[in-house]
Scaffold this active site. Structure first.
Site, PDB file in Angstrom:
ATOM      1  N   LYS A 188     -97.017 -89.124  -2.122  1.00  0.00           N
ATOM      2  CA  LYS A 188     -98.251 -89.752  -2.583  1.00  0.00           C
ATOM      3  C   LYS A 188     -99.216 -88.651  -3.016  1.00  0.00           C
ATOM      4  O   LYS A 188     -99.661 -87.840  -2.206  1.00  0.00           O
ATOM      5  CB  LYS A 188     -98.885 -90.583  -1.460  1.00  0.00           C
ATOM      6  CG  LYS A 188    -100.224 -91.209  -1.816  1.00  0.00           C
ATOM      7  CD  LYS A 188    -100.074 -92.245  -2.921  1.00  0.00           C
ATOM      8  CE  LYS A 188     -99.492 -93.538  -2.368  1.00  0.00           C
ATOM      9  NZ  LYS A 188     -99.418 -94.586  -3.426  1.00  0.00           N
ATOM     10  N   HIS A 315     -92.080-101.319  -4.066  1.00  0.00           N
ATOM     11  CA  HIS A 315     -93.335-100.773  -3.557  1.00  0.00           C
ATOM     12  C   HIS A 315     -93.510-101.117  -2.074  1.00  0.00           C
ATOM     13  O   HIS A 315     -92.921-102.067  -1.572  1.00  0.00           O
ATOM     14  CB  HIS A 315     -94.489-101.365  -4.376  1.00  0.00           C
ATOM     15  CG  HIS A 315     -95.841-101.133  -3.813  1.00  0.00           C
ATOM     16  ND1 HIS A 315     -96.543-102.106  -3.119  1.00  0.00           N
ATOM     17  CD2 HIS A 315     -96.644-100.047  -3.840  1.00  0.00           C
ATOM     18  CE1 HIS A 315     -97.713-101.626  -2.765  1.00  0.00           C
ATOM     19  NE2 HIS A 315     -97.810-100.383  -3.179  1.00  0.00           N
TER      20      HIS A 315
END
Length: 417
Positions: A188, A315
């Site tokens: 991330k 996701h």
């Protein structure tokens, strides 16, 4: 046929580490809502979803209208959800960053999962069989890495420690891979300048040469920066997720790189698919049954992706075991979902399903083979996490405001670099 007799929605809070992202940092607790749907003959199905106040109000409105619905009438469930929400309207906030103009699918999802759970229990078949049958016995997931603080402000350092540079990220990856056996890694990004995050990806590639890599800066970069990073990481990553905002911006980047661009931000509803396909903006869609309308509508998304030659991944947001079970059944029964799925599951220290079903082996979760979702609710844990919800004071996810308690001048990094 069994009919719905009553519905119970329980908001819960579970401990979450200080994970950094483009809009701030995770708060000490993440929120979820557990949906229990009972039938007139005593069966119960489970669903899991978001738990901000506006979403809970919509869930409650639908729950009050569900009694009497045939548990096999999923189409009737969707009509009911649309009718109930028609009077309320309003966009649905999803996971703290995304807003859906039509909340119907995000409200539908946990009820649909619960009905499929009941159907499987009544038929004696796992949910993956109801979705067409599992095409894989185990579903691979990726190590989901975050830049993070050692602890929440004033708190005790967690077991993962600090990760604010390439060495910290590599150490985090090694710990996660040692524990769970992942063969794919996602970072991330959107936290530091792109050059620093490129350095971290290259460090991961050096430390784990056989692992597939990906990075998601959550639209932190301009089109020009996205092109530059794509050039620097060509041959290093399997896909680049949401480097820049919007379908038009993604299309500009896609035209200049051979790295597939993935998204969980510019294609998050069926209405977004046509413009994305026409612009060739996205090569991989990250599905998420929590806001695509449940498991069957996620399979509809998979069919559209297959038709237009788009890849399919999955996701994740901060979630608990009911969601992981649903994700695993869906991925198992979706032939073209060929990328390792995202999951936040390793970051949690609390759950509300009984252990022993959702274990990670070599980075994968074996598809539950018992009826329904294959997981059982731990009622004591549910009560404990509900009490935690009542006492924690958090009622919606707000990473930015929480970050500002530490850095008052912080502004979200979207398209910052």
């Amino acid at each position: 046929m069994s009919k719905v007799s009553r519905v119970e929605i329980t908001p819960v809070a579970f401990a979450d580490p200080p994970l950094l992202n483009v809009v701030g940092v995770h708060e000490p607790y993440a929120l979820r809502a557990v949906v229990q749907v009972w039938t007139d003959d005593g069966n119960v199905g489970l669903g899991e979803t978001y738990a901000d106040d506006a979403h809970l109000a919509r869930l409650a409105a639908v729950a009050s209208a569900l009694p009497g619905l045939d548990v096999f009438d999923v189409n009737g469930l969707r009509r009911l959800v649309i009718d109930v929400l028609a009077a309320g309207g309003g966009a649905a906030n999803v996971g703290g960053m995304l807003n859906l103009q039509d909340p119907a699918d995000v409200v539908l999802s946990p009820f649909e999962v619960a009905l499929l759970d009941i159907q499987g229990r009544e038929l004696g078949r796992p949910v993956s069989d109801l979705l067409g049958g599992a095409v894989r016995e185990s579903v691979p997931f990726s190590a989901y890495l975050f830049y993070k603080w050692a602890a929440h402000p004033g708190g005790v350092p967690d077991a993962w420690g600090v990760a604010l540079d390439p060495d910290g990220i590599v150490d985090q990856a090694r710990s996660m891979i040692d524990q769970y056996g992942f063969t794919a890694i996602k970072l991330k990004g959107g936290v530091f300048e792109p050059s620093a995050e490129v350095e971290a990806v290259r460090a991961l590639a050096a430390a784990f040469p056989d692992h597939k890599l990906r990075i998601d800066p959550n639209c932190a970069w301009t089109v020009e920066t996205s092109m530059r990073v794509a050039s620097e990481l060509s041959g290093v990553i399997e896909y680049l997720e949401d480097p820049t905002p919007g379908i038009s911006g993604m299309a500009e980047v896609a035209a200049q790189t051979d790295i597939p661009l993935a998204t969980n931000m510019c294609v998050i509803a069926f209405a977004h698919l046509k413009p994305s396909v026409l612009a060739d903006a996205v090569q991989v869609v990250l599905s998420d049954h929590h806001y695509w309308g449940g498991l069957r509508r996620s399979q509809l998304l998979a069919g559209i992706c297959d038709t237009f030659g788009m890849g399919l991944s999955m996701h994740s947001n901060s979630h608990l075991g009911i969601s992981l079970a649903a994700m695993t059944h869906l991925a198992a029964a979706t032939p073209n979902l060929t990328y390792a799925c995202d999951t936040h599951y390793p970051w949690k220290t609390e759950d509300l399903v009984k252990p022993g079903v959702l274990d990670f082996v070599d980075g994968s979760v074996r598809v539950p083979s018992t009826p329904g979702l294959g997981v059982e609710l731990d009622l004591d844990a549910l009560g404990r996490l509900h009490e935690q919800y009542l006492s924690c004071g958090i009622r919606k996810r707000d990473d930015t405001s929480y970050m500002r308690t530490v850095h008052p001048d912080f502004t979200p990094n979207t398209a910052r670099w």
